[in-house]
Structure formats: structure tokens, C-alpha cells
Design a protein around this motif. Structure first.
Motif, PDB file in Angstrom:
ATOM      1  N   SER A 104       4.910  -4.601  -8.111  1.00  0.00           N
ATOM      2  CA  SER A 104       5.328  -3.497  -8.981  1.00  0.00           C
ATOM      3  C   SER A 104       4.973  -2.121  -8.420  1.00  0.00           C
ATOM      4  CB  SER A 104       4.683  -3.658 -10.367  1.00  0.00           C
ATOM      5  OG  SER A 104       3.259  -3.615 -10.257  1.00  0.00           O
ATOM      6  N   ILE A 105       3.991  -2.045  -7.528  1.00  0.00           N
ATOM      7  CA  ILE A 105       3.532  -0.749  -7.050  1.00  0.00           C
ATOM      8  C   ILE A 105       4.462  -0.230  -5.959  1.00  0.00           C
ATOM      9  CG2 ILE A 105       1.977  -1.602  -5.236  1.00  0.00           C
ATOM     10  CD1 ILE A 105      -0.040   0.556  -6.216  1.00  0.00           C
ATOM     11  N   LYS A 106       4.811   1.058  -6.059  1.00  0.00           N
ATOM     12  CA  LYS A 106       5.714   1.674  -5.073  1.00  0.00           C
ATOM     13  C   LYS A 106       4.904   2.303  -3.946  1.00  0.00           C
ATOM     14  CE  LYS A 106       9.035   2.769  -8.729  1.00  0.00           C
ATOM     15  NZ  LYS A 106       9.730   3.848  -9.473  1.00  0.00           N
ATOM     16  N   LYS A 107       5.531   2.397  -2.790  1.00  0.00           N
ATOM     17  CA  LYS A 107       4.841   2.926  -1.614  1.00  0.00           C
ATOM     18  C   LYS A 107       4.356   4.349  -1.844  1.00  0.00           C
ATOM     19  CE  LYS A 107       5.331   3.426   3.393  1.00  0.00           C
ATOM     20  NZ  LYS A 107       6.222   3.240   4.573  1.00  0.00           N
ATOM     21  N   GLU A 108       5.168   5.156  -2.524  1.00  0.00           N
ATOM     22  CA  GLU A 108       4.799   6.556  -2.742  1.00  0.00           C
ATOM     23  C   GLU A 108       3.652   6.706  -3.758  1.00  0.00           C
ATOM     24  OE1 GLU A 108       8.665   5.710  -5.063  1.00  0.00           O
ATOM     25  OE2 GLU A 108       7.805   5.283  -3.076  1.00  0.00           O
ATOM     26  N   GLU A 109       3.372   5.645  -4.507  1.00  0.00           N
ATOM     27  CA  GLU A 109       2.275   5.692  -5.472  1.00  0.00           C
ATOM     28  C   GLU A 109       0.918   5.386  -4.832  1.00  0.00           C
ATOM     29  OE1 GLU A 109       4.192   4.276  -9.696  1.00  0.00           O
ATOM     30  OE2 GLU A 109       3.819   2.714  -8.200  1.00  0.00           O
ATOM     31  N   LEU A 110       0.933   4.797  -3.660  1.00  0.00           N
ATOM     32  CA  LEU A 110      -0.303   4.368  -3.016  1.00  0.00           C
ATOM     33  C   LEU A 110      -1.084   5.542  -2.447  1.00  0.00           C
ATOM     34  CD1 LEU A 110       1.099   1.274  -1.088  1.00  0.00           C
ATOM     35  CD2 LEU A 110      -0.467   1.235  -3.054  1.00  0.00           C
ATOM     36  N   PRO A 111      -2.416   5.513  -2.590  1.00  0.00           N
ATOM     37  CA  PRO A 111      -3.225   6.556  -1.949  1.00  0.00           C
ATOM     38  C   PRO A 111      -3.131   6.430  -0.432  1.00  0.00           C
ATOM     39  CG  PRO A 111      -4.615   4.828  -2.859  1.00  0.00           C
ATOM     40  CD  PRO A 111      -3.234   4.558  -3.351  1.00  0.00           C
ATOM     41  N   LYS A 112      -3.228   7.550   0.255  1.00  0.00           N
ATOM     42  CA  LYS A 112      -3.101   7.538   1.716  1.00  0.00           C
ATOM     43  C   LYS A 112      -4.369   6.988   2.364  1.00  0.00           C
ATOM     44  CE  LYS A 112       0.064  11.491   1.892  1.00  0.00           C
ATOM     45  NZ  LYS A 112       0.308  11.524   0.442  1.00  0.00           N
ATOM     46  N   SER A 113      -4.240   6.576   3.608  1.00  0.00           N
ATOM     47  CA  SER A 113      -5.394   6.101   4.362  1.00  0.00           C
ATOM     48  C   SER A 113      -6.455   7.195   4.435  1.00  0.00           C
ATOM     49  CB  SER A 113      -4.974   5.682   5.770  1.00  0.00           C
ATOM     50  OG  SER A 113      -4.091   4.586   5.713  1.00  0.00           O
ATOM     51  N   LEU A 114      -7.714   6.801   4.303  1.00  0.00           N
ATOM     52  CA  LEU A 114      -8.896   7.672   4.302  1.00  0.00           C
ATOM     53  C   LEU A 114      -9.030   8.504   3.022  1.00  0.00           C
ATOM     54  CD1 LEU A 114      -8.928   8.934   8.005  1.00  0.00           C
ATOM     55  CD2 LEU A 114      -9.976   6.891   7.025  1.00  0.00           C
ATOM     56  N   GLU A 115      -8.134   8.284   2.073  1.00  0.00           N
ATOM     57  CA  GLU A 115      -8.198   9.009   0.801  1.00  0.00           C
ATOM     58  C   GLU A 115      -9.107   8.268  -0.180  1.00  0.00           C
ATOM     59  OE1 GLU A 115      -5.105  10.455  -2.726  1.00  0.00           O
ATOM     60  OE2 GLU A 115      -4.335   9.983  -0.715  1.00  0.00           O
ATOM     61  N   LYS A 116      -9.847   9.038  -0.991  1.00  0.00           N
ATOM     62  CA  LYS A 116     -10.698   8.431  -2.012  1.00  0.00           C
ATOM     63  C   LYS A 116      -9.831   7.826  -3.116  1.00  0.00           C
ATOM     64  CE  LYS A 116     -14.854  11.308  -1.517  1.00  0.00           C
ATOM     65  NZ  LYS A 116     -15.763  12.256  -2.215  1.00  0.00           N
ATOM     66  N   VAL A 117     -10.352   6.740  -3.715  1.00  0.00           N
ATOM     67  CA  VAL A 117      -9.614   6.073  -4.779  1.00  0.00           C
ATOM     68  C   VAL A 117     -10.613   5.466  -5.764  1.00  0.00           C
ATOM     69  CG1 VAL A 117      -9.479   3.928  -3.447  1.00  0.00           C
ATOM     70  CG2 VAL A 117      -7.841   4.348  -5.285  1.00  0.00           C
ATOM     71  N   ASN A 118     -10.247   5.478  -7.057  1.00  0.00           N
ATOM     72  CA  ASN A 118     -11.096   4.906  -8.108  1.00  0.00           C
ATOM     73  C   ASN A 118     -10.424   3.682  -8.719  1.00  0.00           C
ATOM     74  OD1 ASN A 118     -13.598   6.738  -8.919  1.00  0.00           O
ATOM     75  ND2 ASN A 118     -11.940   8.091  -8.278  1.00  0.00           N
ATOM     76  N   PHE A 119     -11.223   2.639  -8.950  1.00  0.00           N
ATOM     77  CA  PHE A 119     -10.743   1.429  -9.600  1.00  0.00           C
ATOM     78  C   PHE A 119     -11.621   1.125 -10.811  1.00  0.00           C
ATOM     79  CE2 PHE A 119      -9.629   0.690  -5.086  1.00  0.00           C
ATOM     80  CZ  PHE A 119      -8.275   0.446  -5.202  1.00  0.00           C
ATOM     81  N   ILE A 120     -11.023   0.437 -11.778  1.00  0.00           N
ATOM     82  CA  ILE A 120     -11.768  -0.120 -12.904  1.00  0.00           C
ATOM     83  C   ILE A 120     -11.722  -1.640 -12.758  1.00  0.00           C
ATOM     84  CG2 ILE A 120     -11.955  -0.328 -15.406  1.00  0.00           C
ATOM     85  CD1 ILE A 120     -12.408   2.485 -14.445  1.00  0.00           C
TER      86      ILE A 120
END
Length: 367
Positions: A190-206
């Protein structure tokens, strides 16, 4: 001049003899006291060591549960009479060893609760099921206190990570590998490529632990790759920025299944103590997606801009198997960036059979 005669002190006089006897008696008494104290200390030391020995603890752990054990545990967990009765029934039916020790073993208690639920289910005893679930909740709340997680290296494989990419958009990523270097997450279709955080970018998960405690983890994307079976994967670094979040009052389960919903008309009959509120669903049904559910409410995905503080009738597979119905109030409406609406619903009328089916699904008692 008078001659003074010296009278020698007579040893062995009655007075001296009595003094000697008294001193000797005191010494004997002191020695006896010291001896007795020594014996008491030695015995108490041996007894204390025995009480702390693995053999005694194992014996105490394996002895049958007593009424005193049940009373102490009930007080410790603040059980009401009905919950205590269910616990007593479990101990009697399964001949459980000392419940005060068994209760600290999550897997054993889970198995006991699940087996007792199935007994109640075969007898269609919905009231006892309700007390069983409330008993389980209290027991696990008291004894299922895990140490706070402080590093992502301790997260179990198969854990589901929720990634929020935009307002109202949540994607579920599964932890497929957790090695000493990084975590590997499988990406959903379901996730689109443009929605993904870029490499080396910070990201938060629950994510949630087995006992339902939610956590937030802040990490950084290393790269994207293709797995052995061709699935797309995200590789993220380990992090010590892991913090617990407030736990939900009611356990919740993901569904993402189609449902139908209706608007509701409220009709009041009688007044005072005889007042009765009827919730009458309209004939027209609308299509929606039941995103998740708990005994207290659900989230529903719809295409209609329905405002909050309205009543709604929902018909759908609440336990992912059979259709059930409930009436709720829309607490909040969130509009996603794609124009889809998420309705946050609190149940106000739902049958006890339905809530029991939901809880059986959430705790996997119906498997």
C-alpha cells in the motif's frame, strides 16, 4: 596499754560459702543463657537458610493453592467477588499449584485464561466470559510489568511498526530481521515510493510489546533493498531513542475489513425512571472500511464528510469472522490528504456477546 589481739578471718565461713555459691550460680546461669541463645541462633539460621533454599521454594511453589493464597491475590489485584470466583474456578478446575507463584508466569496464566474461556464458550456463559476478561486485565496489569525497553536491539522479530506518512495515513511495516547492526522492515504494497523517507533521513515508528505497551522509536533510514522473496525492505539503524507511550485502556486489533454503516435517529420513550432511548438506524447503508476495533470503539474509513458528535450504526465483522452490530458516537473526524475521512467512534450500545467476541479475537482466545 591494752593488748590488741588479732582475730584471723575464718575461711569457709557460712557467709563466704554463700557468696561463693551465688557467684558460681550466676556464672552457670550466664553460660546456660549464652548456650541457649547460641542454640536458638543456630536453629534460626538453619531454618532461615531452609526457607530461602531452592528446595523449600520449589516445595512452596508446587503445593496446592489455598484459600489464603486466593484471598491474598484477590486483595493484591483488587478483584471483585465475581472475578475472584472465576479465579477460584480456574484453580479448582486445573488443580493449579500455588497461584501466588504461577501468576507471575505470563505464558502459564495466559494458557489457563484461554482454556477457561473455551469452557465458558462451550457453555455459552457470556457473563462469566466478561468477568474472565476483567480478571485477566487486572492480573496482567499488576504482574505483567516488563522492564522499560531502552534500545531497539531488544524488539522482537514479527513486531509491527506503524509509520505515519501524512495526516491520517498509517502504514504497517513488519520487522523481519533484527541483527546486531540494523533492523530490516518489510514494506507493505500500500505504501507509495514518494511517501517513503529518504535514505539517511530520520523516521519515527510506533510499535507495541506483547503486553500492549506502545512505544515510539526514532531511528534513521540506511537504505532500501529487495528481500529474498522479492519483497521491498527498509533498513534502519538501531536507536536508544525508544520511549513508552500511554497505554490504551482497551486492547485494540487491526482489521481493515469492509463494513456498512447507517445514520441513526434517536427516539426517547417515557420519562423519568421509565425513560428509554431507542437508536433507530436508517434504511440507507453506506460502504466503509473497519480499520481497527476494541470493546470501547473503532476507527472507520469512509468517503463521506461526516461531522463529529453524530450517532452511527455499524454492521461489520467485528471479530474478523462474523458480522455484528453496534451503535456509536463519532468522537472525531480526520480528513486525510487524499480526501478520505477517518471516523473515530466510541460505542454507546453494544451487546455483551459482541464485546466478548472482540476480546476473544484480540487475545487470540478463539484460535
Amino acid at each position: 596499754m591494752n593488748n590488741l589481739s588479732i582475730i584471723p578471718l575464718q575461711t569457709g565461713s557460712p557467709l563466704q560459702a554463700r557468696l561463693d555459691v551465688n557467684v558460681f550460680s550466676i556464672i552457670i546461669i550466664l553460660v546456660a543463657i549464652i548456650f541457649v541463645v547460641g542454640i536458638i541462633y543456630a536453629v534460626s539460621k538453619v531454618f532461615t537458610n531452609y526457607l530461602n533454599s531452592p528446595a523449600y521454594l520449589e516445595k512452596k511453589k508446587n503445593r496446592p493453592t489455598s484459600v489464603k493464597d486466593l484471598n491474598e491475590l484477590s486483595n493484591h489485584c483488587s478483584l471483585v467477588k465475581e472475578e475472584k470466583d472465576v479465579l477460584t474456578l480456574i484453580c479448582r478446575n486445573h488443580k493449579t499449584p500455588n497461584i501466588k507463584y504461577i501468576v507471575r508466569d505470563y505464558n502459564t496464566m495466559y494458557a489457563l485464561f484461554k482454556e477457561q474461556f473455551q469452557i465458558f464458550d462451550r457453555g455459552n456463559d457470556e457473563v462469566s466470559k466478561t468477568h474472565l476478561f476483567s480478571l485477566q486485565k487486572k492480573v496482567f496489569k499488576v504482574f505483567r510489568q516488563q522492564a522499560l525497553m531502552k534500545n531497539s536491539k531488544n524488539i522482537s522479530v514479527e513486531t509491527i511498526f506503524t509509520l505515519t506518512v501524512a495526516k491520517g495515513f498509517h502504514h504497517k511495516l513488519k520487522l523481519t530481521e533484527n541483527n546486531s547492526e540494523a533492523m530490516i522492515l518489510s514494506l507493505p504494497p500500500s505504501i507509495k515510493k514518494e511517501e517513503l523517507p529518504k535514505s539517511l533521513e530520520k523516521v519515527n515508528f510506533i510499535f507495541e510489546l506483547e503486553d500492549g505497551t506502545p512505544y515510539n522509536v526514532e531511528t534513521r533510514v540506511v537504505r532500501y533493498q529487495e528481500g529474498k522473496d522479492g519483497e521491498n525492505q527498509m533498513v534502519v539503524v538501531h536507536s536508544d531513542k525508544v520511549s513508552p507511550l500511554q497505554k490504551r485502556e482497551q486492547a485494540r486489533a487491526e482489521l481493515n475489513l469492509p463494513c456498512k454503516f447507517h445514520s441513526v435517529k434517536v427516539a426517547v420513550e417515557g420519562s423519568g425512571k421509565k425513560e428509554k432511548i431507542n437508536y433507530i438506524p436508517s434504511e440507507k447503508a453506506y460502504e466503509g472500511i473497519l480499520e481497527d476495533i476494541s470493546t470501547g470503539g473503532c476507527r472507520l474509513i469512509a468517503t463521506l464528510p461526516i461531522k463529529a458528535e453524530q450517532h452511527i450504526f455499524i454492521d461489520g465483522p467485528f471479530n474478523a469472522k462474523q458480522n455484528d452490530q453496534a451503535v456509536g458516537t463519532i468522537v472525531r473526524t480526520t480528513k486525510r490528504s487524499d480526501g478520505i475521512y477517518i471516523l473515530h467512534i466510541k460505542f454507546i450500545k453494544i451487546d455483551v456477546k459482541v464485546t466478548n467476541r472482540i476480546q476473544a479475537m484480540v487475545y487470540k482466545f478463539d484460535e
